[in-house]
Design an enzyme around this catalytic site. Structure first.
Site, mmCIF file in Angstrom:
data_model
loop_
_atom_site.group_PDB
_atom_site.id
_atom_site.type_symbol
_atom_site.label_atom_id
_atom_site.label_comp_id
_atom_site.label_asym_id
_atom_site.label_seq_id
_atom_site.Cartn_x
_atom_site.Cartn_y
_atom_site.Cartn_z
ATOM 1 N N ASP A 50 0.822 -1.215 0.000
ATOM 2 C CA ASP A 50 0.000 0.000 0.000
ATOM 3 C C ASP A 50 0.853 1.262 0.000
ATOM 4 O O ASP A 50 2.052 1.225 0.273
ATOM 5 C CB ASP A 50 -0.884 0.015 1.243
ATOM 6 N N LYS A 72 -3.755 3.248 -2.180
ATOM 7 C CA LYS A 72 -5.019 3.989 -2.176
ATOM 8 C C LYS A 72 -4.791 5.221 -1.344
ATOM 9 O O LYS A 72 -4.490 5.122 -0.170
ATOM 10 C CB LYS A 72 -6.118 3.162 -1.521
ATOM 11 N N MET A 187 -7.727 9.174 9.491
ATOM 12 C CA MET A 187 -8.308 9.711 8.252
ATOM 13 C C MET A 187 -9.230 10.899 8.541
ATOM 14 O O MET A 187 -10.298 11.024 7.936
ATOM 15 C CB MET A 187 -9.081 8.607 7.503
HETATM 16 N N1 SAH Z 1 -4.000 0.211 9.192
HETATM 17 C C1 SAH Z 1 -3.468 1.527 9.462
HETATM 18 C C2 SAH Z 1 -4.484 2.604 9.189
HETATM 19 C C3 SAH Z 1 -4.867 2.688 7.734
HETATM 20 S S1 SAH Z 1 -5.983 3.976 7.395
HETATM 21 C C4 SAH Z 1 -2.936 1.571 10.882
HETATM 22 O O1 SAH Z 1 -3.191 0.660 11.674
HETATM 23 O O2 SAH Z 1 -2.229 2.528 11.221
HETATM 24 C C5 SAH Z 1 -4.874 5.277 6.913
HETATM 25 C C6 SAH Z 1 -4.805 6.316 8.003
HETATM 26 O O3 SAH Z 1 -3.922 5.878 9.020
HETATM 27 C C7 SAH Z 1 -4.266 7.658 7.570
HETATM 28 O O4 SAH Z 1 -5.250 8.446 6.941
HETATM 29 C C8 SAH Z 1 -3.863 8.224 8.898
HETATM 30 O O5 SAH Z 1 -4.986 8.653 9.633
HETATM 31 C C9 SAH Z 1 -3.308 6.997 9.592
HETATM 32 N N2 SAH Z 1 -1.858 6.862 9.401
HETATM 33 C C10 SAH Z 1 -1.204 5.803 8.906
HETATM 34 N N3 SAH Z 1 0.125 6.020 8.931
HETATM 35 C C11 SAH Z 1 0.311 7.249 9.473
HETATM 36 C C12 SAH Z 1 1.446 8.046 9.782
HETATM 37 N N4 SAH Z 1 2.695 7.624 9.539
HETATM 38 N N5 SAH Z 1 1.240 9.255 10.326
HETATM 39 C C13 SAH Z 1 0.013 9.701 10.615
HETATM 40 N N6 SAH Z 1 -1.093 9.000 10.326
HETATM 41 C C14 SAH Z 1 -0.951 7.788 9.775
#
Ligand code: SAH
Length: 284
Positions: A50, A72, A187
């Protein structure tokens, strides 16, 4: 060669032909990948990854691995979820050793459950490798503990997008607000005005602390400390863009003492007792 360094001695599972391992890569910093994740990268023939999986981690792949981007990002054209799941089925049926690598934890707002379900419906054997979720590990890199004994005995993880990709209309914000000592919102940037509006309408105080952490755990991590009433304007002023985690609640104040990255960079703690407990942290 870096890619052939042995893993520490352990009974490492073998990624077999026709299997899919669904793995979380953590929030960004490559060091936050798990050892099971690294073990998977070393073995996979195909890695379907991803947008939020960084190049350092992909660089640890088996030299012969085929890398397929299935990214995405909100608003941009992207592979459809159903297509990604069926591609995984096809790769496994072709006898590949498949690694599906997702940001954070695959089962936290990552549609990992849907992908695994499709695979199992097609009788593809799967293994799930959890990862460090951005809403926990990302906040830790900003010096914000998602639970802190003086602040909260519960934490609520919320997504700012519902299934249609729009603002979360399906949530009962009054109930969430009433029941959540601390909220961690994934998000949330795109619809931050709507989310903040819902929380204020539900009675959260205007001066409640809010932190926004973008690109958490990465070298370009940015942290904004604000309040419910100011965060929208402050975000625009700071020109901050996704990916971002938003944290609402008093735990944000702990950053005043726990900003460990600031301390490493030579800053002094701003406040050793931000919750005004007036006693050592460990006193009962
Ligand atoms: N499965 C992921 C979340 C996926 S949804 C998890 O457990 O972290 C994607 C969202 O995750 C982004 O829009 C943001 O809100 C958050 N996110 C993922 N990586 C991030 C990062 N390095 N810094 C800040 N937000 C992050």
């Amino acid at each position: 060669m870096e890619n052939t360094n042995p893993l520490p001695p352990y009974d490492w599972p073998v990624l077999q032909a026709g299997w899919v391992w669904l793995c979380g890569a953590g929030p960004g910093d490559a060091g936050l990948l798990t050892l099971h994740g690294l073990n998977a990268l070393r073995q996979a023939d195909v890695i379907v990854y991803d947008a939020l999986v960084g190049p350092d981690i992909l660089g640890w792949a088996n030299d012969n691995a085929e890398l397929i981007y299935a990214g995405k990002r909100g608003g941009k054209p992207s592979a459809k979820q159903r297509d990604i799941s069926l591609q995984l089925v096809d790769l496994a049926k072709a006898g590949k050793r498949v690694l599906r690598l997702k940001g954070g934890d695959p089962f936290v707002f990552g549609r990992g459950g849907e992908e695994a379900q499709t695979l199992i419906q097609h009788e593809i054997p799967v293994r799930i490798v959890p990862g460090i979720s951005a809403g926990i590990g990302g906040l830790a890199y900003a010096g914000i503990p998602v639970t802190h004994r003086d602040v909260n005995q519960s934490v609520t993880f919320v997504t700012g997008h519902d299934q249609s990709g729009e603002a979360t209309g399906s949530l009962n914000w009054q109930a969430i607000s009433d029941g959540s000592q601390v909220l961690v919102i994934y998000m949330g940037i795109k619809h931050v005005n709507r989310i903040i509006g819902e929380l204020l309408a539900a009675g959260r105080p205007v001066d409640e602390p809010v932190a926004v952490v973008t690109n958490a755990t990465l070298p370009h991590q940015q942290v904004l400390e604000s309040t419910l009433e100011n965060v929208e304007a402050d975000l625009i002023a700071a020109n901050m863009a996704p990916p971002a985690i938003i944290c609402v609640g008093k735990s944000v104040l702990m950053r005043q003492v726990l900003d460990w990255q600031g301390l490493i960079a030579g800053q002094e703690p701003r406040n050793l007792d931000p919750l005004n407990r007036g006693r050592p942290a460990e006193a009962v």
